[in-house]
Design an enzyme around this catalytic site. Structure first.
Site, mmCIF file in Angstrom:
data_model
loop_
_atom_site.group_PDB
_atom_site.id
_atom_site.type_symbol
_atom_site.label_atom_id
_atom_site.label_comp_id
_atom_site.label_asym_id
_atom_site.label_seq_id
_atom_site.Cartn_x
_atom_site.Cartn_y
_atom_site.Cartn_z
ATOM 1 N N ARG A 1 0.837 -1.223 0.000
ATOM 2 C CA ARG A 1 0.000 0.000 0.000
ATOM 3 C C ARG A 1 0.871 1.273 0.000
ATOM 4 N NH1 ARG A 1 -0.511 4.619 2.792
ATOM 5 N NH2 ARG A 1 -0.100 3.493 4.722
ATOM 6 N N ASP A 2 1.533 1.551 1.127
ATOM 7 C CA ASP A 2 2.324 2.787 1.220
ATOM 8 C C ASP A 2 3.518 2.720 0.266
ATOM 9 O OD1 ASP A 2 2.991 5.284 2.171
ATOM 10 O OD2 ASP A 2 3.436 4.660 4.209
ATOM 11 N N HIS B 1 5.057 4.788 12.779
ATOM 12 C CA HIS B 1 5.178 4.657 11.316
ATOM 13 C C HIS B 1 6.209 5.687 10.851
ATOM 14 C CE1 HIS B 1 3.057 4.204 7.245
ATOM 15 N NE2 HIS B 1 3.724 5.324 7.059
ATOM 16 N N HIS C 1 9.189 7.227 8.253
ATOM 17 C CA HIS C 1 9.817 7.321 6.930
ATOM 18 C C HIS C 1 11.275 7.712 7.187
ATOM 19 C CE1 HIS C 1 6.212 7.158 4.160
ATOM 20 N NE2 HIS C 1 5.657 7.161 5.350
ATOM 21 N N CYS D 1 4.381 9.360 0.038
ATOM 22 C CA CYS D 1 2.966 9.708 -0.079
ATOM 23 C C CYS D 1 2.798 10.653 -1.253
ATOM 24 C CB CYS D 1 2.467 10.356 1.208
ATOM 25 S SG CYS D 1 0.744 10.876 1.064
ATOM 26 N N ASN E 1 9.706 4.602 3.142
ATOM 27 C CA ASN E 1 9.378 4.164 4.502
ATOM 28 C C ASN E 1 10.587 3.484 5.111
ATOM 29 O OD1 ASN E 1 6.744 4.078 2.900
ATOM 30 N ND2 ASN E 1 6.017 3.765 4.971
HETATM 31 P P1 HMG Z 1 -13.270 14.135 -3.122
HETATM 32 O O1 HMG Z 1 -12.953 14.402 -4.535
HETATM 33 O O2 HMG Z 1 -13.473 15.295 -2.190
HETATM 34 O O3 HMG Z 1 -14.515 13.131 -3.018
HETATM 35 O O4 HMG Z 1 -12.085 13.229 -2.548
HETATM 36 P P2 HMG Z 1 -16.072 13.426 -2.949
HETATM 37 O O5 HMG Z 1 -16.575 12.862 -1.666
HETATM 38 O O6 HMG Z 1 -16.355 14.878 -3.255
HETATM 39 O O7 HMG Z 1 -16.631 12.529 -4.142
HETATM 40 C C1 HMG Z 1 -16.331 12.820 -5.516
HETATM 41 C C2 HMG Z 1 -16.535 11.585 -6.360
HETATM 42 O O8 HMG Z 1 -15.592 10.600 -5.963
HETATM 43 C C3 HMG Z 1 -17.910 10.922 -6.185
HETATM 44 O O9 HMG Z 1 -18.228 10.328 -7.444
HETATM 45 C C4 HMG Z 1 -17.655 9.831 -5.203
HETATM 46 O O10 HMG Z 1 -18.548 8.729 -5.320
HETATM 47 C C5 HMG Z 1 -16.257 9.392 -5.589
HETATM 48 P P3 HMG Z 1 -19.272 11.024 -8.426
HETATM 49 O O11 HMG Z 1 -20.540 11.171 -7.637
HETATM 50 O O12 HMG Z 1 -18.654 12.348 -8.776
HETATM 51 O O13 HMG Z 1 -19.317 10.056 -9.582
HETATM 52 N N1 HMG Z 1 -15.553 8.826 -4.433
HETATM 53 C C6 HMG Z 1 -14.956 7.622 -4.415
HETATM 54 N N2 HMG Z 1 -14.812 6.657 -5.343
HETATM 55 C C7 HMG Z 1 -14.163 5.538 -4.967
HETATM 56 N N3 HMG Z 1 -13.658 5.332 -3.724
HETATM 57 C C8 HMG Z 1 -13.780 6.274 -2.785
HETATM 58 C C9 HMG Z 1 -14.449 7.474 -3.122
HETATM 59 N N4 HMG Z 1 -14.733 8.572 -2.409
HETATM 60 C C10 HMG Z 1 -15.410 9.388 -3.222
HETATM 61 N N5 HMG Z 1 -13.290 6.057 -1.546
HETATM 62 C C11 HMG Z 1 -11.226 11.567 -1.015
HETATM 63 C C12 HMG Z 1 -12.057 12.855 -1.176
HETATM 64 C C13 HMG Z 1 -11.012 11.340 0.466
HETATM 65 C C14 HMG Z 1 -12.027 10.426 -1.630
HETATM 66 C C15 HMG Z 1 -9.886 11.761 -1.779
HETATM 67 O O14 HMG Z 1 -9.260 12.891 -1.256
HETATM 68 C C16 HMG Z 1 -8.957 10.578 -1.645
HETATM 69 O O15 HMG Z 1 -9.232 9.510 -2.168
HETATM 70 N N6 HMG Z 1 -7.826 10.757 -0.936
HETATM 71 C C17 HMG Z 1 -6.872 9.663 -0.690
HETATM 72 C C18 HMG Z 1 -5.443 10.157 -0.738
HETATM 73 C C19 HMG Z 1 -4.506 9.023 -0.383
HETATM 74 O O16 HMG Z 1 -4.808 7.865 -0.561
HETATM 75 N N7 HMG Z 1 -3.330 9.381 0.149
HETATM 76 C C20 HMG Z 1 -2.323 8.404 0.542
HETATM 77 C C21 HMG Z 1 -2.669 7.644 1.793
HETATM 78 S S1 HMG Z 1 -2.298 8.523 3.317
HETATM 79 C C22 HMG Z 1 -0.625 8.179 3.602
HETATM 80 O O17 HMG Z 1 0.040 7.671 2.761
HETATM 81 C C23 HMG Z 1 -0.050 8.470 4.974
HETATM 82 C C24 HMG Z 1 0.172 7.205 5.809
HETATM 83 O O18 HMG Z 1 1.035 6.277 5.160
HETATM 84 C C25 HMG Z 1 0.777 7.549 7.182
HETATM 85 C C26 HMG Z 1 1.961 8.515 7.090
HETATM 86 O O19 HMG Z 1 2.974 8.179 6.446
HETATM 87 O O20 HMG Z 1 1.817 9.575 7.675
HETATM 88 C C27 HMG Z 1 -1.170 6.487 6.074
HETATM 89 MG MG MG Z 2 3.315 6.455 5.146
#
Ligand code: HMG
Ligand code: MG
Length: 315
Positions: free
Chosen positions: A20-21, A216, A218, A249, A258
């Site tokens: 994933r990450d 966690h 990096h 990320c 990481n």
């Molecule tokens: P948004 O564009 O604001 O979503 O994104 P929305 O709620 O306004 O919806 C828009 C459209 O997207 C809609 O479709 C929803 O159905 C669809 P439409 O009606 O227009 O056809 N939609 C989705 N489709 C599939 N799956 C979903 C989903 N949600 C809405 N889940 C959202 C908001 C949160 C979805 C977006 O910002 C997003 O997906 N962000 C994820 C970013 C990400 O994955 N970042 C990396 C992970 S975090 C990380 O790595 C840190 C970590 O490792 C720890 C660390 O290191 O600190 C964990």
């Molecule tokens: Mg991370």
């Protein structure tokens, strides 16, 4: 076999985040069959928890758009065990997708800072908790386990240093909403050992002891292992790591690799702390994956051991 030093845990759980990450930041799409083999090889190497993918918006993280397909492919090999693999879900739409195929472990991911909440979740700091509340409630009601990540716990590329009180506030909000474990992320790798001890201590003072925490790290500034050691001394016994040190990320400037699983395993073995992981098998997996990604692993332990033959310098 060495014994862990006074005050260190006897056993540590390594929470593997490579699929994933590790992969979420890769530009070239990795074929689903390669991802499935990556997950199964990591499980075969003895990693007790392997976070498989994310049910986020496919436009936001194109690399993981194949989440459902990957889990279907894994089910053909692992059967019901697939349901135990954690997956990220940012909102109810993500939870619906995960529950539809019966996943039993999900993770929400909050930000300790305003800017990263906006950039990573398209939400304000305050609104992210309103987004997570029904996800956590419904997941628990469905019998699933919910991990809560907090990102930017040490520093933020846009806002600079992050106050410990701010991180505790975000973490306690997630615990109050019902998450079963809190993973504190040094998303951009700026933390140092003293800061880790102070953060874990502040959580304990707020009623969240080290048994509820995971760390966690990096390795951007080469501090990840020193930070793990500080976490061990503070009583934490779950650490996130990514095979071969893959990762970053897509929504955090300067988030590089990481902590490598192999580097963590090497240190734990040296400390006499049990982890249950076959180091040689993880090194072979990371070397194989590096071949698919077209560049060598940044992990010092992988570089030292890959091709070193059967001799185990720690034996
Ligand atoms: P948004 O564009 O604001 O979503 O994104 P929305 O709620 O306004 O919806 C828009 C459209 O997207 C809609 O479709 C929803 O159905 C669809 P439409 O009606 O227009 O056809 N939609 C989705 N489709 C599939 N799956 C979903 C989903 N949600 C809405 N889940 C959202 C908001 C949160 C979805 C977006 O910002 C997003 O997906 N962000 C994820 C970013 C990400 O994955 N970042 C990396 C992970 S975090 C990380 O790595 C840190 C970590 O490792 C720890 C660390 O290191 O600190 C964990
Ligand atoms: Mg991370």
């Amino acid at each position: 076999m060495r014994q862990p030093g006074a005050g260190l845990p006897e056993r540590v759980t390594i929470y593997e985040v490579g699929p994933r990450d590790g992969l979420q930041n890769e530009q070239a799409i990795v074929p689903v069959a390669v991802k499935a083999e990556f997950v199964t090889r990591l499980l075969d190497a003895g990693l007790p928890v392997v976070e498989a993918t994310s049910f986020v918006h496919p436009r936001w993280v194109p690399q993981l758009a194949d989440a459902a397909e990957l889990l279907a492919e894994l089910t053909a090999v692992l059967g019901e065990r697939t349901r135990q693999l954690p997956v990220l879900v940012p909102n109810e739409r993500g939870l619906d997708r995960a529950l539809a195929i019966g996943q039993r472990h999900v993770a929400v991911f909050a930000s300790a800072t305003e800017t990263f909440a906006q950039r990573n979740l398209n939400s304000t700091y305050a609104d992210q908790f309103a987004m997570f509340a029904p996800v956590i409630e419904r997941a628990l009601a469905a019998g699933a386990d919910v991990r809560g990540y907090v990102s930017m716990c040490f520093g933020d590329p846009w806002e600079g240093p992050v106050a410990i009180e701010r991180v505790v506030q975000a973490g306690v909000r997630l615990l109050d909403l019902g998450v079963t474990q809190l993973s504190l992320g040094d998303t951009i790798g700026v933390g140092t050992a003293g800061h880790v001890g102070a953060l874990v201590g502040a959580f304990a003072a707020a009623g969240a002891g080290p048994e509820r925490l995971a760390l966690h790290f990096h390795d951007t500034y080469g501090q990840a292992l020193a930070n793990v050691h500080a976490g061990l001394q503070a009583g934490v016994s779950t650490f996130d790591a990514s095979a071969g040190g893959l990762g970053g990320c897509p929504y955090a400037k300067s988030a590089t690799g990481n902590l490598a699983t192999e580097d963590l395993v090497w240190m734990l073995t040296g400390l006499g702390i049990e982890h249950g992981v076959d180091l040689e098998a993880v090194v072979a997996t990371s070397t194989w994956m590096a071949g698919h990604l077209g560049r060598p692993s940044p992990s010092a332990v992988v570089r030292a051991l890959a091709g070193a033959g059967a001799d185990d310098p720690q034996a």
